[in-house]
Motif scaffolding. Structure first.
Motif, PDB file in Angstrom:
ATOM      1  N   GLN A   1       0.803  -1.237  -0.491  1.00  0.00           N
ATOM      2  CA  GLN A   1       0.199  -0.049   0.016  1.00  0.00           C
ATOM      3  C   GLN A   1       0.584   1.444   0.280  1.00  0.00           C
ATOM      4  O   GLN A   1       2.320   1.018   0.140  1.00  0.00           O
ATOM      5  CB  GLN A   1      -1.288  -0.238   1.217  1.00  0.00           C
ATOM      6  N   PHE A   2       0.814   2.028  -0.749  1.00  0.00           N
ATOM      7  CA  PHE A   2       1.184   3.606  -0.257  1.00  0.00           C
ATOM      8  C   PHE A   2      -0.057   4.276  -0.111  1.00  0.00           C
ATOM      9  O   PHE A   2      -1.230   4.523  -0.682  1.00  0.00           O
ATOM     10  CB  PHE A   2       1.637   4.100  -1.984  1.00  0.00           C
ATOM     11  N   ASP A   3       0.773   6.070  -0.237  1.00  0.00           N
ATOM     12  CA  ASP A   3      -0.311   6.838   0.086  1.00  0.00           C
ATOM     13  C   ASP A   3      -0.067   8.125  -1.282  1.00  0.00           C
ATOM     14  O   ASP A   3       1.012   8.463  -1.507  1.00  0.00           O
ATOM     15  CB  ASP A   3       0.029   7.628   2.231  1.00  0.00           C
ATOM     16  N   VAL A   4      -0.964   8.648  -1.524  1.00  0.00           N
ATOM     17  CA  VAL A   4      -1.248  10.138  -2.242  1.00  0.00           C
ATOM     18  C   VAL A   4      -1.330  11.380  -1.749  1.00  0.00           C
ATOM     19  O   VAL A   4      -2.705  10.952  -1.033  1.00  0.00           O
ATOM     20  CB  VAL A   4      -2.048   9.837  -3.599  1.00  0.00           C
ATOM     21  N   VAL A   5      -0.107  11.665  -1.553  1.00  0.00           N
ATOM     22  CA  VAL A   5      -0.893  13.255  -0.765  1.00  0.00           C
ATOM     23  C   VAL A   5      -0.980  14.589  -1.361  1.00  0.00           C
ATOM     24  O   VAL A   5      -0.418  14.474  -1.990  1.00  0.00           O
ATOM     25  CB  VAL A   5       0.698  13.108   0.039  1.00  0.00           C
ATOM     26  N   THR A   6      -2.034  15.217  -0.428  1.00  0.00           N
ATOM     27  CA  THR A   6      -2.483  16.718  -1.294  1.00  0.00           C
ATOM     28  C   THR A   6      -2.211  17.265  -0.462  1.00  0.00           C
ATOM     29  O   THR A   6      -3.205  17.551   0.446  1.00  0.00           O
ATOM     30  CB  THR A   6      -3.301  15.885  -2.772  1.00  0.00           C
ATOM     31  N   GLU A   7      -2.061  18.607  -0.800  1.00  0.00           N
ATOM     32  CA  GLU A   7      -1.812  19.623  -0.296  1.00  0.00           C
ATOM     33  C   GLU A   7      -3.056  20.765  -1.434  1.00  0.00           C
ATOM     34  O   GLU A   7      -1.884  21.386  -2.012  1.00  0.00           O
ATOM     35  CB  GLU A   7      -0.885  20.244   0.832  1.00  0.00           C
ATOM     36  N   THR A   8      -3.318  21.409  -0.231  1.00  0.00           N
ATOM     37  CA  THR A   8      -4.717  22.336  -1.195  1.00  0.00           C
ATOM     38  C   THR A   8      -4.851  23.931  -0.523  1.00  0.00           C
ATOM     39  O   THR A   8      -5.014  24.274   0.642  1.00  0.00           O
ATOM     40  CB  THR A   8      -5.786  22.701  -1.590  1.00  0.00           C
ATOM     41  N   SER A   9      -3.520  25.163  -1.081  1.00  0.00           N
ATOM     42  CA  SER A   9      -3.186  26.456  -0.680  1.00  0.00           C
ATOM     43  C   SER A   9      -3.935  27.889  -0.604  1.00  0.00           C
ATOM     44  O   SER A   9      -4.954  27.342  -2.142  1.00  0.00           O
ATOM     45  CB  SER A   9      -1.955  26.673  -0.532  1.00  0.00           C
ATOM     46  N   ALA A  10      -4.670  28.185  -0.205  1.00  0.00           N
ATOM     47  CA  ALA A  10      -5.835  29.021  -0.420  1.00  0.00           C
ATOM     48  C   ALA A  10      -4.837  30.684   0.294  1.00  0.00           C
ATOM     49  O   ALA A  10      -4.279  30.265   1.438  1.00  0.00           O
ATOM     50  CB  ALA A  10      -6.917  29.454  -0.828  1.00  0.00           C
ATOM     51  N   GLY A  11      -4.385  31.727  -0.854  1.00  0.00           N
ATOM     52  CA  GLY A  11      -3.551  32.991  -0.678  1.00  0.00           C
ATOM     53  C   GLY A  11      -2.451  33.120   0.874  1.00  0.00           C
ATOM     54  O   GLY A  11      -2.420  33.096   1.586  1.00  0.00           O
ATOM     55  N   GLY A  12      -1.944  31.326   0.317  1.00  0.00           N
ATOM     56  CA  GLY A  12      -0.351  31.332   0.437  1.00  0.00           C
ATOM     57  C   GLY A  12      -0.603  30.412   1.488  1.00  0.00           C
ATOM     58  O   GLY A  12       0.500  30.217   2.523  1.00  0.00           O
ATOM     59  N   GLU A  13      -1.439  29.634   2.296  1.00  0.00           N
ATOM     60  CA  GLU A  13      -1.471  28.890   3.793  1.00  0.00           C
ATOM     61  C   GLU A  13      -2.135  27.646   3.003  1.00  0.00           C
ATOM     62  O   GLU A  13      -3.180  27.466   2.447  1.00  0.00           O
ATOM     63  CB  GLU A  13      -2.739  29.925   5.027  1.00  0.00           C
ATOM     64  N   VAL A  14      -1.594  26.462   3.481  1.00  0.00           N
ATOM     65  CA  VAL A  14      -2.277  25.201   3.509  1.00  0.00           C
ATOM     66  C   VAL A  14      -3.389  25.025   4.177  1.00  0.00           C
ATOM     67  O   VAL A  14      -3.825  24.921   5.401  1.00  0.00           O
ATOM     68  CB  VAL A  14      -1.688  24.149   3.590  1.00  0.00           C
ATOM     69  N   VAL A  15      -4.378  24.852   3.477  1.00  0.00           N
ATOM     70  CA  VAL A  15      -6.709  24.730   4.165  1.00  0.00           C
ATOM     71  C   VAL A  15      -6.988  23.231   4.210  1.00  0.00           C
ATOM     72  O   VAL A  15      -8.121  22.916   4.333  1.00  0.00           O
ATOM     73  CB  VAL A  15      -7.200  26.205   3.642  1.00  0.00           C
ATOM     74  N   TRP A  16      -6.562  22.660   3.535  1.00  0.00           N
ATOM     75  CA  TRP A  16      -6.560  21.249   3.052  1.00  0.00           C
ATOM     76  C   TRP A  16      -6.392  19.975   2.429  1.00  0.00           C
ATOM     77  O   TRP A  16      -5.484  20.316   1.683  1.00  0.00           O
ATOM     78  CB  TRP A  16      -8.379  21.320   1.881  1.00  0.00           C
TER      79      TRP A  16
END
Length: 270
Positions: free
Chosen positions: A119-134
């Protein structure tokens, strides 16, 4: 939504050549402006209402092309078609707005044993206004030799109570979700390729199931929350399913069940 047909064709053609025990290093990055028409189509397929806030699962489909690029890269060791999505965890710091410009970063991480393979992970970060919020971690299984001392990902006890609704899931759900998500894995589209992987007919996307469940109580989700699901029994199309949700002192538990009571999905909001 990006046309991923060429990448899926590449995945099929290169499947026999893929082997190894390392994930590609690096990440895919994209700047995204939300398309109102696409958002409306997604909301319609998954059951969300249209609001100024994005559905909590919507950034997943925005980042999906980045995931596919990573999983069709030359260094990726597994065939894309045949991977099993086993868990998904989303952490939201605050709701994202339709008008915000988003930056998304996706990487692969943590290749490790699983009782039924690796198993392995797909890691996603979503930023808005320079801040990771999701943030999101999707865990996928590559079936293979079992490892008895490996730990399978998944939720601890979920107490969703008795079903509160019964839903009819139409036969074209996989094709409709594929059109808005870009996830055209053939096991979700037609019975014949699904049978090649051991399913009696096409099966619903796991992330459609998660989205459909969350749409049922989207307006009661806290602004800051974590939503974890474990995908259990595949959901064949068409199907009739039961939905259950129960509030607890620290959040909600929910489940999507077959008519016999076996879970297709178990979930928790904290």
């Amino acid at each position: 939504m990006h046309d991923l047909s060429a990448l899926y064709a590449k995945a099929v053609l290169t499947a026999p050549l893929r082997r190894g025990d390392r994930l590609p290093v690096g990440e895919q990055v994209s700047e995204v402006d939300v398309d109102a028409d696409h958002l409306a189509d997604y909301a319609r397929v998954c059951g969300f209402g249209l609001r100024d806030e994005l559905p909590i699962t919507y950034p997943h489909v925005l980042s999906f092309p980045l995931s596919v690029r990573l999983m069709t890269a030359r260094e990726f060791p597994f065939p894309l078609v045949g991977l099993v999505h086993v868990t998904n965890v989303i952490h939201r710091e605050r709701p994202l707005l339709v008008t915000e410009r988003l930056t998304q970063r996706v990487r692969l991480a943590n290749l490790r044993p699983h009782p039924k393979g690796r198993q392995f992970d797909v890691v996603t970060e979503t930023s808005a206004g320079g801040e990771v919020v999701w943030r999101e971690i999707s865990t996928y299984l590559r079936r293979g030799p079992s490892t008895s001392d490996a730990a399978a990902p998944g939720l601890e006890e979920v107490d969703a109570g008795e079903p509160t609704a019964t839903w009819r899931v139409p036969a074209d759900t996989g094709r409709r979700y594929a059109a808005v998500s870009g996830d055209r894995n053939p096991i979700h589209l037609r019975a014949l390729p699904a049978k090649a992987f051991g399913f009696p007919r096409a099966i619903a996307h796991g992330m459609w199931s998660k989205a459909r469940c969350l749409a049922a109580f989207a307006e009661r989700l806290p602004d800051r929350c974590a939503v974890e699901v474990a995908f259990r029994k595949p959901l064949p199309l068409p199907s009739t399913v039961d939905f259950a949700v129960r509030a607890h002192h620290d959040g909600r538990d929910f489940a999507l069940l077959s008519r016999s009571g076996k879970p297709h999905l178990l979930g928790a909001v904290r």
